[in-house]
Scaffold this active site. Structure first.
Site, PDB file in Angstrom:
ATOM      1  N   ALA A  18     -48.569 -27.470 -26.256  1.00  0.00           N
ATOM      2  CA  ALA A  18     -47.753 -26.539 -27.041  1.00  0.00           C
ATOM      3  C   ALA A  18     -48.298 -25.118 -27.068  1.00  0.00           C
ATOM      4  CB  ALA A  18     -47.602 -27.056 -28.469  1.00  0.00           C
ATOM      5  N   SER A  19     -49.296 -24.801 -26.269  1.00  0.00           N
ATOM      6  CA  SER A  19     -49.857 -23.455 -26.313  1.00  0.00           C
ATOM      7  C   SER A  19     -49.008 -22.442 -25.562  1.00  0.00           C
ATOM      8  CB  SER A  19     -51.287 -23.449 -25.750  1.00  0.00           C
ATOM      9  OG  SER A  19     -51.293 -23.906 -24.405  1.00  0.00           O
ATOM     10  N   ARG A  20     -48.070 -22.932 -24.725  1.00  0.00           N
ATOM     11  CA  ARG A  20     -47.206 -22.018 -23.964  1.00  0.00           C
ATOM     12  C   ARG A  20     -45.978 -22.775 -23.464  1.00  0.00           C
ATOM     13  NH1 ARG A  20     -51.705 -23.008 -20.419  1.00  0.00           N
ATOM     14  NH2 ARG A  20     -52.714 -21.155 -21.248  1.00  0.00           N
ATOM     15  N   GLY A  21     -45.070 -22.058 -22.842  1.00  0.00           N
ATOM     16  CA  GLY A  21     -43.947 -22.662 -22.146  1.00  0.00           C
ATOM     17  C   GLY A  21     -42.987 -23.434 -23.038  1.00  0.00           C
ATOM     18  N   GLY A  23     -43.286 -26.372 -24.469  1.00  0.00           N
ATOM     19  CA  GLY A  23     -43.903 -26.941 -25.671  1.00  0.00           C
ATOM     20  C   GLY A  23     -43.943 -25.942 -26.807  1.00  0.00           C
ATOM     21  N   LYS A  42     -55.212 -28.040 -24.450  1.00  0.00           N
ATOM     22  CA  LYS A  42     -56.596 -27.817 -24.031  1.00  0.00           C
ATOM     23  C   LYS A  42     -57.047 -26.374 -24.169  1.00  0.00           C
ATOM     24  CE  LYS A  42     -56.680 -29.265 -19.826  1.00  0.00           C
ATOM     25  NZ  LYS A  42     -57.312 -29.533 -18.504  1.00  0.00           N
ATOM     26  N   ASP A  74     -57.355 -32.909 -25.024  1.00  0.00           N
ATOM     27  CA  ASP A  74     -57.152 -33.295 -23.628  1.00  0.00           C
ATOM     28  C   ASP A  74     -56.500 -34.668 -23.687  1.00  0.00           C
ATOM     29  OD1 ASP A  74     -57.277 -34.231 -21.030  1.00  0.00           O
ATOM     30  OD2 ASP A  74     -59.305 -33.494 -20.657  1.00  0.00           O
ATOM     31  N   TYR A 168     -46.332 -37.026  -7.401  1.00  0.00           N
ATOM     32  CA  TYR A 168     -45.813 -36.352  -8.599  1.00  0.00           C
ATOM     33  C   TYR A 168     -44.654 -37.134  -9.207  1.00  0.00           C
ATOM     34  CZ  TYR A 168     -43.302 -32.989 -11.497  1.00  0.00           C
ATOM     35  OH  TYR A 168     -42.644 -32.379 -12.525  1.00  0.00           O
TER      36      TYR A 168
END
Length: 416
Positions: A18-21, A23, A42, A74, A168
Site C-alpha cells: 500500500a505504499s504506492r500504486g 494499493g 516493505k 515482507d 508469472y
C-alpha cells in the site's frame, strides 16, 4: 467516479503493497470514509526509482480523513506478517478487510526466467497471498463485515497467457486460486473472498519503470481500481463472494458511465491497452493499442519489400549521445519472414552504431519478429507491449532494456 458513502467508517483495512500504486489508491479511497488503514509494505526508506514509503502513504491517508498504521512487512516473512497483524489488532481492535495487492512481475519466457525471479514471484504473489490471508482469517471471522480482496485476474486457461511468461502467469493465478478455494471454504463464516482485475493497463510508478514513461498514453489511472474496490468492499459479504470482478464492469453496475475520466490521456480513452489474462482476441490487443485513429488501426500496413535495410539506415541516422546515454544497451534483431536477417544496434558505446549481423559483443536483449510486424512496430503502427503480449515479438534477455527502444521508435516514426 464512485461517491464515498461512509460505509467503511471505522473499519480496519490491512492492505499489502500500500505504499504506492493501486494499493495506495485503495487506501486513500477508504480513508475518505474515515477507515483505519494498515499500510503493510516493505518500503520504509525511499526507493531510488519508485516514489513513496509506508510513512508518506500513511501521511496521505491521514490527510484524506483516515487513520493509518505504517508497518514494515515482507509478505514472504511470517514473522513480519504476524507482527503487523498483532499491531493492527492492538491499535484498532481487529481486522475487517484484507486487500492482497503486493505482487512481483517478470514477463520472461521459460529459458530466460532465472529461479531467483521465479521464487520471488511465487513467494510474493501466491505464497504471500495465502500467508497473509491465513493469518488474518481468525480476526476476519470476528468481524461483521469481513472481506478479502485479491488484486488478481480471472482464471483464463487460454494458452496465450501462459506461452510468453508461464512463471508469472502461474504465480498470479495462484492468487486467483486462493479466491476460488477460500470463498467456498469460509462461506459459512460470512467472509467474502473476491478478485479484482483491471480491464486495461493501469499507470503506476512500477509500470513506468518497467515499460517507460510513454506507457501512460494508453493506460488508465489507479483510481478506477480504487473506485471498483470500494464498491466491492461496501457490499454485504454474504451476498458477494467467489467473484472475479473486472474494474469497469463493477463500476458500470454501480451506475458509472463516464470512463474517460479514468484515462491518463482522455483523447486515447477509446484505444487503451487491454490488460493481460482477459478473454480478448489477440488481434484486438493490436487495435486498441495502435497509435492514431482507432478505425485506422484495423488496417495493418505491410512492410514494403526491401525496406528493412532502409529502416536500419534511418535508425542509424537518429543515433546520438543523448539516445545512447538514456538507453545504455546493445540489441540484436532477429528478423524473420520475407526480409529475414540479423541486425544489431549498439546504443551503449560512443554515439551508437547499427549494422548487419550479430553485435560484436553479447546483446543485452534479442528481439525476434517477422519483418512485416517489425516494420509496423518501428513505424508506430504496433506498440511493442502489444506485440509482446500477442506473441508477435519475442524477447530474450533484459526486458526493461528492450522496452527502452520505444523512445527510439517514437523518433523514427516521423521519418517513415
Amino acid at each position: 467516479m464512485i461517491v464515498n458513502t461512509g460505509k467503511l467508517a471505522g473499519r480496519t483495512l490491512f492492505i499489502t503493497g500500500a505504499s504506492r500504486g493501486i494499493g495506495k489508491a485503495i487506501a486513500l479511497k477508504a480513508a475518505q470514509d474515515g477507515a483505519n488503514i494498515v499500510v503493510a509494505a516493505k518500503t520504509a526508506e525511499a526507493h531510488p526509482k519508485l516514489p513513496g514509503t509506508i510513512y508518506t502513504a500513511a501521511a496521505e491517508i491521514e490527510a484524506a480523513g483516515g487513520k493509518a498504521l505504517p508497518c514494515v512487512v515482507d509478505v514472504r516473512d511470517e514473522n513480519t506478517v504476524r507482527a503487523a497483524i498483532k499491531s493492527a489488532v492492538d491499535k484498532f481492535g481487529g481486522i475487517d478487510i484484507l486487500v492482497n495487492n503486493a505482487s512481483a512481475i517478470s514477463l520472461t519466457p521459460t529459458e530466460q526466467t532465472d529461479m531467483k525471479r521465479y521464487d520471488l514471484m511465487h513467494n510474493i504473489n501466491t505464497r504471500g497471498t495465502f500467508l497473509v490471508s491465513k493469518e488474518c482469517i481468525p480476526y476476519l471471522k470476528k468481524s461483521n463485515h469481513a472481506h478479502i480482496l485479491n488484486i488478481s485476474p480471472p482464471l483464463n486457461m487460454n494458452p496465450l497467457w501462459f506461452s510468453n511468461h508461464v512463471a508469472y502467469t502461474m504465480a498470479k493465478y495462484g492468487m486467483s486460486m486462493c479466491v476460488l478455494g477460500m470463498a467456498r471454504e469460509f462461506k459459512d463464516n460470512n467472509i467474502a473472498v473476491n478478485a479484482l482485475w483491471p480491464r486495461t493497463a493501469i499507470y503506476t510508478a512500477a509500470m513506468e519503470m518497467l515499460t517507460g514513461k510513454e506507457s501512460d498514453q494508453f493506460s488508465r489511472k489507479p483510481e478506477i481500481m480504487s473506485d471498483a474496490a470500494y464498491a466491492i468492499l461496501c457490499k454485504e459479504p454474504r451476498n458477494c463472494s467467489g467473484n472475479f470482478y473486472i474494474d469497469d464492469e463493477i463500476l458500470k453496475a454501480e451506475g458509472v458511465s463516464d470512463f474517460k475520466q479514468y484515462a491518463c490521456v482522455p483523447a486515447n480513452a477509446d484505444k487503451l491497452m487491454p490488460d493481460f489474462f482477459l478473454d480478448v482476441d489477440p488481434e484486438k490487443l493490436l487495435e486498441f493499442a495502435a497509435e492514431g485513429s482507432h478505425a485506422a488501426s484495423f488496417k495493418k500496413a505491410e512492410a514494403p519489400a526491401g525496406k528493412i535495410e532502409g529502416l536500419f539506415q534511418k535508425i542509424e541516422s537518429l543515433l546520438s549521445d543523448e539516445i545512447v546515454s538514456k538507453t545504455r544497451a546493445i540489441y540484436e534483431f532477429n528478423v524473420k519472414g520475407e526480409e529475414a536477417g540479423i541486425w544489431f544496434a549498439d546504443l551503449k558505446n560512443g554515439t551508437g552504431k547499427v549494422g548487419k549481423g550479430k553485435p560484436p559483443v553479447d546483446a543485452d536483449a534479442t528481439l525476434t519478429m517477422d519483418s512485416k510486424h517489425f516494420f509496423d512496430m518501428f513505424s508506430g503502427k504496433l506498440k511493442p507491449a502489444s506485440a509482446f503480449m500477442t506473441g508477435k515479438l519475442k524477447i530474450k534477455g533484459d526486458l526493461q532494456k528492450a522496452m527502452k527502444l520505444e523512445k527510439l521508435m517514437g523518433g523514427l516514426k516521423a521519418k517513415l
